[in-house]
Design an enzyme around this catalytic site. Structure first.
Site, PDB file in Angstrom:
ATOM      1  N   SER A 231     -38.962  32.664  39.817  1.00  0.00           N
ATOM      2  CA  SER A 231     -38.620  32.619  38.263  1.00  0.00           C
ATOM      3  C   SER A 231     -38.888  33.999  37.792  1.00  0.00           C
ATOM      4  CB  SER A 231     -39.269  31.544  37.589  1.00  0.00           C
ATOM      5  OG  SER A 231     -39.105  31.409  36.362  1.00  0.00           O
ATOM      6  N   GLU A 351     -31.770  23.743  39.064  1.00  0.00           N
ATOM      7  CA  GLU A 351     -32.740  24.418  38.499  1.00  0.00           C
ATOM      8  C   GLU A 351     -33.273  23.907  37.074  1.00  0.00           C
ATOM      9  OE1 GLU A 351     -34.531  27.276  39.631  1.00  0.00           O
ATOM     10  OE2 GLU A 351     -33.081  28.114  41.302  1.00  0.00           O
ATOM     11  N   HIS A 448     -35.989  23.598  39.397  1.00  0.00           N
ATOM     12  CA  HIS A 448     -37.038  24.885  39.315  1.00  0.00           C
ATOM     13  C   HIS A 448     -38.410  24.746  39.895  1.00  0.00           C
ATOM     14  CE1 HIS A 448     -37.108  29.108  37.761  1.00  0.00           C
ATOM     15  NE2 HIS A 448     -38.094  28.706  37.221  1.00  0.00           N
TER      16      HIS A 448
END
Length: 534
Positions: A231, A351, A448
């Site tokens: 990320s 995600e 994610h």
């Protein structure tokens, strides 16, 4: 320099000397760093050195300045507990009062860290199989949370299992975030603050310099360093590949669900800094550096625009300032300085479910609502949604929406991969995680952050995210193998996955990671071509 108390170390040594039970803590060997002696505690046979200072506290007159060397100390530094996370600017993506949220907080303690954050945050952690003369590969982790929150101390990042499995040295890093690390004051306050818009990036450089200078004492090889992150951490890795001050401090790079293709713009950052100073009612550097940290944080929150589900617009993050960062990392081309650095990059299939699952519309979206959402998100998003509706006629509107939102992670990953492949030099390897977690009835699919328990071999302590059973263990085995192999050799190989070819413009090979992993050529061809890629 004042050293921390060493009561924990003394107690551990005393217990060991009187034949305490097996569960009693065991002190590590004392390690001599360039700044002084340090000592931590073993974690199941792995030496853990936690909360080591790699730069001076960035407070008072050092606020907004490049990191300074940490002063040496006498005695032995207590490395038995983590250092403080930076001041946290966590903003929930929705009404996060759910059982799932509470359980996931056990591995990503965003709320908990807001209770203990501190401007004095330049610490790192080291896990090593042994602090000896061996030269093990070093894996340096940059944490997620965008540039707003997070730390190297999140439980999912515990490096014990990865270090033991791979015979590698694992390092996790805290650094300045949000307004403390990314307020550009050069235009407002002059040349002394020319680097302030990228101070948080310079912290990461300082951490890598600490690794270069000290990691051999912990059994690591300073000539074989892999930086990796997810990320915001992936974006940090992307930026390190293009940061002149970081050139030569690492040999390989892994970007997980966080492609940093471009950076913020100096003019936007200068405006944001001016708004911050106006909000605080200060006009000089001395006044700004004297503002209490909590007051500064709240003012920074107040001057940021409302974003909703958008990730764009002015923000506290790295900028092209012409000093620390000369250009966007991967536009118009891959950075020449990193041409010889092998890169692995990838993303997770779904995600955005992690961010929007708590939204009132999630699971309730109908066709008309989806069309309205598409129009509000702009022409590019509408085109993506229209394409996905045709390609997946049986998919629900909710997952059409989340797939469209998730595309930016894949798109950025492919831009970086193609720029690297186009430049020649070291190879780039691309993956997509497809395995779906069963937690919460499977509504998150492949969200994610899902890959991190697999990469760090921490499935057993991350069941809140990956679920029960043997399937997560199989993903852990194959993915941690591949990541370790890449850190050692520059090739992500494992007997548990097929041969993983480097990405080329001719074939666009992608390793799809699932219970039955396979290499697929150009799996996002339709969306890629829709976005104008050749």
């Amino acid at each position: 320099m004042h050293t921390k108390p060493t009561i924990g170390i003394l107690a551990a040594a005393l217990c060991a000397s009187v034949g305490a039970q097996a569960q009693a803590p065991v002190a590590t060997p004392i390690v001599e760093t360039q700044q002084g002696k340090v000592q931590g505690l073993e974690q199941d046979g792995v030496d853990a050195f936690l909360g080591l200072r790699y730069a001076a506290p960035p407070v008072g007159p050092l606020r907004f300045k490049p990191p300074r060397p940490v002063a040496s100390w006498t005695g032995t530094w207590d490395a038995t507990s983590m250092g403080a996370p930076c001041m946290q600017m966590y903003t929930p993506s929705g009404p996060n009062e759910t059982d799932l949220t509470r359980t996931i907080q056990t591995i990503f303690p965003t709320y908990g860290e807001a209770k203990i954050d501190n401007e004095d945050c330049l610490f790192l952690n080291v896990w090593t199989p042994a602090a000896d003369a061996q030269k093990r590969p070093v894996m340096v982790w940059f944490h997620g949370g965008g540039y707003a929150y997070g730390s190297g101390g999140w439980p999912v990042y515990n490096g014990r299992n990865l270090a033991a499995k791979g015979d590698v040295v694992v390092v996790t890093v805290n650094h300045r975030l949000n307004a403390f690390g990314y307020t550009y004051l050069g235009d407002k306050l002059g040349a002394d603050f020319a680097e302030s818009g990228n101070a948080g990036q310079l912290d990461l450089v300082a951490a890598l310099e600490w690794v270069r200078d000290n990691i051999a004492a912990f059994g690591g090889d300073p000539a074989n360093v892999t930086i990796f992150g997810e990320s915001g951490g992936g974006s940090k890795v992307s930026h390190m590949l293009a940061t002149p001050a970081a050139d030569g401090l690492f040999t390989k790079a892994i970007i997980e669900s966080g492609p940093g293709v471009t950076s913020g713009k100096k003019a936007d950052a200068a405006k944001l800094a001016s708004d911050l100073m106006a909000k605080l009612g200060v006009t000089t550097s001395e006044e700004l550096q004297a503002v209490p940290a909590d007051t500064l944080l709240e003012a920074a929150r107040a001057v940021l625009p409302e974003r909703g589900m958008s990730f764009g617009g002015p923000n506290f993050g790295p900028i092209v300032d012409g000093v620390v960062l000369k250009s966007d990392p991967f536009l118009p081309a891959a950075p020449a300085q990193s041409k010889d650095v092998p890169v692995m990059i990838g993303y997770n299939k779904d995600e955005m479910t992690l961010f929007v699952a708590s939204q009132p519309w999630f699971g309730r979206l109908d066709a008309a609502m989806l069309d309205g959402m598409a129009t509000m998100m702009g022409p590019e998003a509408k085109a993506t949604i229209d394409y996905l509706k045709k390609e997946r006629p049986n998919e629900s509107p909710t997952y059409i929406a989340t797939s469209a939102m998730s595309w930016r992670f894949a798109q950025g990953s492919y831009i970086i991969a193609e720029q690297i492949a186009r430049a020649g030099g070291a190879p780039v390897y691309v993956y997509r995680l497809d395995w779906e977690t069963p937690v919460a009835g499977g509504v998150l699919r492949t969200p994610h952050t899902l890959e991190m328990p697999f990469v760090f071999a921490n499935v057993d302590t991350s069941r809140a995210l990956v679920g029960e059973g043997e399937a997560p263990e199989k993903l852990e085995a194959m993915m941690s193998d591949a990541w370790i192999a890449f850190a050692k050799t520059g090739t992500p190989a494992s007997p548990l996955i097929p041969d993983w070819p480097a990405y080329t413009l001719a074939e666009r090979q992608v390793m799809t990671l699932d219970l039955e992993p396979e290499v697929v050529n150009d799996p996002e061809k339709g969306l890629r071509e829709l976005a104008g890629a050749k």
